[in-house]
Design a protein around this motif. Structure first.
Motif, mmCIF file in Angstrom:
data_model
loop_
_atom_site.group_PDB
_atom_site.id
_atom_site.type_symbol
_atom_site.label_atom_id
_atom_site.label_comp_id
_atom_site.label_asym_id
_atom_site.label_seq_id
_atom_site.Cartn_x
_atom_site.Cartn_y
_atom_site.Cartn_z
ATOM 1 N N VAL A 74 44.676 38.978 43.499
ATOM 2 C CA VAL A 74 44.077 38.982 42.084
ATOM 3 C C VAL A 74 45.315 38.781 41.121
ATOM 4 O O VAL A 74 46.421 39.347 41.304
ATOM 5 C CB VAL A 74 43.508 40.302 42.025
ATOM 6 N N VAL B 60 41.964 46.033 35.162
ATOM 7 C CA VAL B 60 41.699 45.488 36.463
ATOM 8 C C VAL B 60 40.025 45.258 36.743
ATOM 9 O O VAL B 60 39.343 44.370 37.131
ATOM 10 C CB VAL B 60 42.388 45.997 37.832
ATOM 11 N N TRP B 61 39.605 46.698 36.493
ATOM 12 C CA TRP B 61 37.985 46.814 36.641
ATOM 13 C C TRP B 61 37.413 45.937 35.558
ATOM 14 O O TRP B 61 36.310 45.178 35.952
ATOM 15 C CB TRP B 61 37.524 48.284 36.452
ATOM 16 N N ALA C 63 37.278 42.442 36.633
ATOM 17 C CA ALA C 63 36.473 42.084 37.835
ATOM 18 C C ALA C 63 34.917 42.188 37.272
ATOM 19 O O ALA C 63 34.198 41.214 37.821
ATOM 20 C CB ALA C 63 36.641 43.181 38.817
ATOM 21 N N PRO D 49 43.605 46.022 43.707
ATOM 22 C CA PRO D 49 42.935 45.043 42.921
ATOM 23 C C PRO D 49 42.296 44.270 43.592
ATOM 24 O O PRO D 49 41.123 43.804 43.260
ATOM 25 C CB PRO D 49 44.130 44.256 42.313
ATOM 26 N N GLU D 50 42.625 43.804 44.739
ATOM 27 C CA GLU D 50 41.749 42.785 45.700
ATOM 28 C C GLU D 50 40.566 43.738 46.303
ATOM 29 O O GLU D 50 39.443 43.106 46.202
ATOM 30 C CB GLU D 50 42.774 42.357 46.990
ATOM 31 N N VAL E 260 39.105 45.887 44.299
ATOM 32 C CA VAL E 260 38.494 46.102 43.012
ATOM 33 C C VAL E 260 37.424 45.079 43.041
ATOM 34 O O VAL E 260 36.205 44.968 42.624
ATOM 35 C CB VAL E 260 39.222 46.251 41.927
ATOM 36 N N ALA E 261 38.012 43.915 43.241
ATOM 37 C CA ALA E 261 37.209 42.792 43.068
ATOM 38 C C ALA E 261 36.005 42.393 44.217
ATOM 39 O O ALA E 261 34.974 42.180 43.905
ATOM 40 C CB ALA E 261 37.923 41.460 43.212
ATOM 41 N N ARG E 262 36.461 43.053 45.263
ATOM 42 C CA ARG E 262 35.137 43.024 46.279
ATOM 43 C C ARG E 262 34.348 44.271 45.903
ATOM 44 O O ARG E 262 33.052 43.886 46.024
ATOM 45 C CB ARG E 262 35.862 43.569 47.834
ATOM 46 N N ALA F 89 33.413 44.960 42.938
ATOM 47 C CA ALA F 89 32.593 44.371 41.961
ATOM 48 C C ALA F 89 31.296 43.579 42.535
ATOM 49 O O ALA F 89 30.297 43.404 41.901
ATOM 50 C CB ALA F 89 33.522 43.784 40.871
ATOM 51 N N GLU F 90 32.086 42.588 43.338
ATOM 52 C CA GLU F 90 31.227 41.800 43.977
ATOM 53 C C GLU F 90 30.023 42.704 44.800
ATOM 54 O O GLU F 90 28.512 41.952 44.632
ATOM 55 C CB GLU F 90 31.757 40.823 45.082
#
Length: 650
Positions: free
Chosen positions: A207, A344-345, A348, A370-371, A373-375, A377-378
């Motif tokens: 990220v 970061v949130w 995302a 961070p990675e 967090v992205a997962r 959110a998805e």
């Protein structure tokens, strides 16, 4: 591509001259079965010709002039900003001119099928369509018996060690061994950017965001460090820090997730592919978590640590000097500050959730990289879409819980909270303590980081509490309520199953529990804590000494834990005083009084079961001194009896 074509044209000229030499010395030019057997005339020719010097061929002035013209054109192209890949590859892998010639000879059949048949003719063997070592040395001008030329094809030479060329057929004499160019190298020289299939399964895209600690790592790399190690813990942005630091001193690095290595995958093979890819791109390498390959021995770590390119490794273990002959630049990754995690949130969730949802999620006590967090959110978006509603904070919290490592579930029982504050029937003072404990876990980043209260304490960031009381007084249920209020899962660990009669095994079991616990976002509930947190006794024999060691180890490990741990005991008097001083809260759960028992009876008998008129709640509350757990068991048991007899609960 123009430069590569020009150099291959020179190889074709050398092949033509080699063919002419073969024809001039051929004792039987009309042999229809050439390459399928060795005739008597050929044997006589080999024996009669003697064995002359094998060191080198005369330099062709015309070929040298053509080579100079090709290189001048490449100089002009590079000056204009063109990427001449063959030249960049030669610089990245420290190739000498002879190495480049050998590489081109081996590469030619992969780019033009005519070279296959020509090489078969030159080998006098139609089945050998790749260049042998001897043929490559002849065509490159080094001479078939050249010692320096043979050395350029040894296992430690740049071509072979760098993975650019493979010398096969180890059972054959060295000169007749075949040479092969890996498909990824050929594709790279032709302009293809697709990574090796093995590496593609491991590669990740970090990220892009500002990360604390990047400047320190950049300083180490610019000071000349070729190896760096970032020690991480859950919630730190080690991958982002490493990728951004290497990106600031060079092109974007190759980033590899070693956690994706399967049990059957060879870490040495994966390391060779990753390092070769980084060198092909003329950049650095980020790899981790290193703990995965460290379990397979120091040699597996050295395959990554002693890379021929800048490499930043990350993991949760301390660095072991046996892992590499290179001295690393060491860095401890710090937890990102609250504003950085909030950013970061919000990034995302941008475009898919309202700012209020983003703020609510950012306030939850999740420790995620961070990675992750992205997962999360998805996963939250998919959860909300499946339910046909707008994205809510609860969806994202569920996605965040899904990022927990599965290792702890082999050692503990995971409980998804289904109760809330309204389900607790406890005295007001106990409820107040539980809410204060929840607030400590929710606001520890604000207090410890932004307000700076952690500067004067050596204690870890974890929150620990002891719940003491009789069985059935609500200790486990209260832990479940706290976990639910924080948006976390509850992991129940029975410490009575951790204690082992063999010396040293209890510490190993505890270490496994805490190691896995450090990888999850959850509330840990250590049930039956007095099984090990008993009072340390006076040492009278070896058993007492080792029992005290177990307690001391656990006290130390608890202080290092960064999460939230709740311990339950039925006998508070059995808990060591030294341990009690290390707790953030001690909550005593008393037996319920009459009013609380009345509420418990009402709550447990107000379900959907049909109820007769002869149940007197006041009588039950007044006459029977029972805990909430016992009341629930009685209600459930009575319901089964009523169902079996086919009448209302009475």
């Amino acid at each position: 591509a123009v430069h590569l074509a020009g150099r291959l044209g020179l190889v074709a000229d050398r092949v033509q001259r080699a063919v002419e030499r073969r024809r001039a010395a051929d004792p039987d030019p009309d042999d229809r079965f050439r390459g399928l057997y060795v005739s008597d005339a050929q044997v006589d020719h080999l024996l009669g010709g003697g064995f002359g010097p094998l060191l080198g061929l005369e330099v062709d002035p015309e070929a040298a002039a053509r080579l100079a013209a090709v290189e001048v054109a490449a100089d002009t192209a590079e000056a204009g900003g063109a990427d001449v890949r063959l030249r960049r590859l030669a610089r990245s892998f420290d190739l000498e001119p002879l190495d480049v010639e050998l590489l081109l000879v081996a590469l030619a059949p992969d780019l033009d099928p005519r070279f296959e048949r020509l090489y078969g003719y030159l080998h006098d063997d139609v089945s050998r369509r790749r260049a042998s070592v001897g043929l490559a040395l002849e065509l490159s001008g080094a001479g078939e018996g050249s010692g320096p030329g043979r050395a350029r094809l040894g296992p430690l030479a740049p071509l072979v060690a760098g993975g650019l060329l493979v010398v096969e057929d180890a059972d054959r004499p060295f000169r007749t061994r075949a040479m092969r160019i890996p498909a990824r190298v050929a594709a790279h020289l032709l302009g293809d950017a697709a990574p090796d299939p093995l590496l593609d399964a491991l590669a990740i895209v970090p990220v892009a965001h500002a990360a604390a600690g990047t400047d320190a790592l950049v300083g180490g790399l610019r000071a000349g460090a070729r190896l760096a190690y970032v020690r991480e813990r859950i919630g730190t942005a080690a991958v982002t820090v490493a990728a951004r630091a290497l990106g600031r001193v060079g092109p974007p690095p190759v980033v590899v997730d070693l956690g994706r290595l399967g049990p059957g995958d060879d870490p040495h093979e994966a390391a060779a592919a990753a390092i070769r890819e980084a060198r092909l791109r003329d950049t650095g390498l980020v790899a981790g978590p290193l703990d995965v390959v460290a379990e397979r021995g120091a040699g597996a770590v050295r395959a990554w640590a002693e890379a021929a390119c800048p490499v930043v490794l990350h993991g949760s273990r301390g660095w072991d000097p046996a892992w590499s002959r290179t001295v690393p630049f060491l860095l401890d990754a710090d937890l990102p500050p609250a504003d950085e995690r909030r950013a970061v949130w919000l990034a995302a969730l941008a475009g898919t959730a309202s700012p209020d949802v983003g703020a609510a999620v950012a306030a939850l006590p999740f420790r995620l990289a961070p990675e992750a967090v992205a997962r999360a959110a998805e996963a939250g978006r998919l959860h909300a879409a499946a339910a046909g509603r707008d994205l809510a904070a609860a969806d994202v919290a569920a996605g965040a819980r899904a990022q927990n490592a599965a290792g702890l579930e082999r050692l503990a029982r995971r409980v998804e909270p289904r109760v809330s504050w309204g389900d607790l029937v406890l005295p007001a003072g106990v409820l107040q303590q539980l809410r204060e404990l929840t607030g400590r876990a929710r606001h520890r980043d604000l207090v410890l980081d932004e307000w700076g209260m952690a500067r004067t304490s050596l204690k870890g960031r974890g929150v620990t509490a002891l719940f003491a009381g009789d069985s059935g007084t609500g200790k486990t249920m209260s832990a479940e309520v706290i976990a639910g209020a924080l948006g976390l899962d509850l992991y129940v660990i029975d410490l009575s199953t951790v204690v082992d009669k063999y010396i040293g095994e209890t510490e190993k079991n505890l270490d496994r529990v805490f190691t896995e616990a450090d990888r999850v976002n959850g509330v840990l509930l250590f049930d039956e804590a007095d099984a090990i947190f008993g009072k340390r006794s006076e040492v009278k024999d070896a058993r007492d000494r080792y029992a005290n060691v177990e307690v001391a180890y656990l006290l130390q490990r608890m202080e290092q834990f960064d999460g939230m741990a709740i311990l339950t005991t039925n006998l508070r008097a059995n808990v060591d005083e030294a341990f009690l001083r290390r707790l953030d809260a001690i909550v005593d759960f008393p037996l319920p009084e009459i009013d609380d028992r009345r509420r418990l009876w009402e709550r447990n008998l107000s379900a959907g079961a049909p109820r007769a008129d002869d149940i007197e709640i006041d009588f039950l509350a007044r006459r029977f001194t029972l805990t909430g757990g016992n009341i629930r068991n009685i209600a459930v048991g009575a319901a089964f009896l009523a169902a079996d007899s086919g009448r209302p609960l009475g």
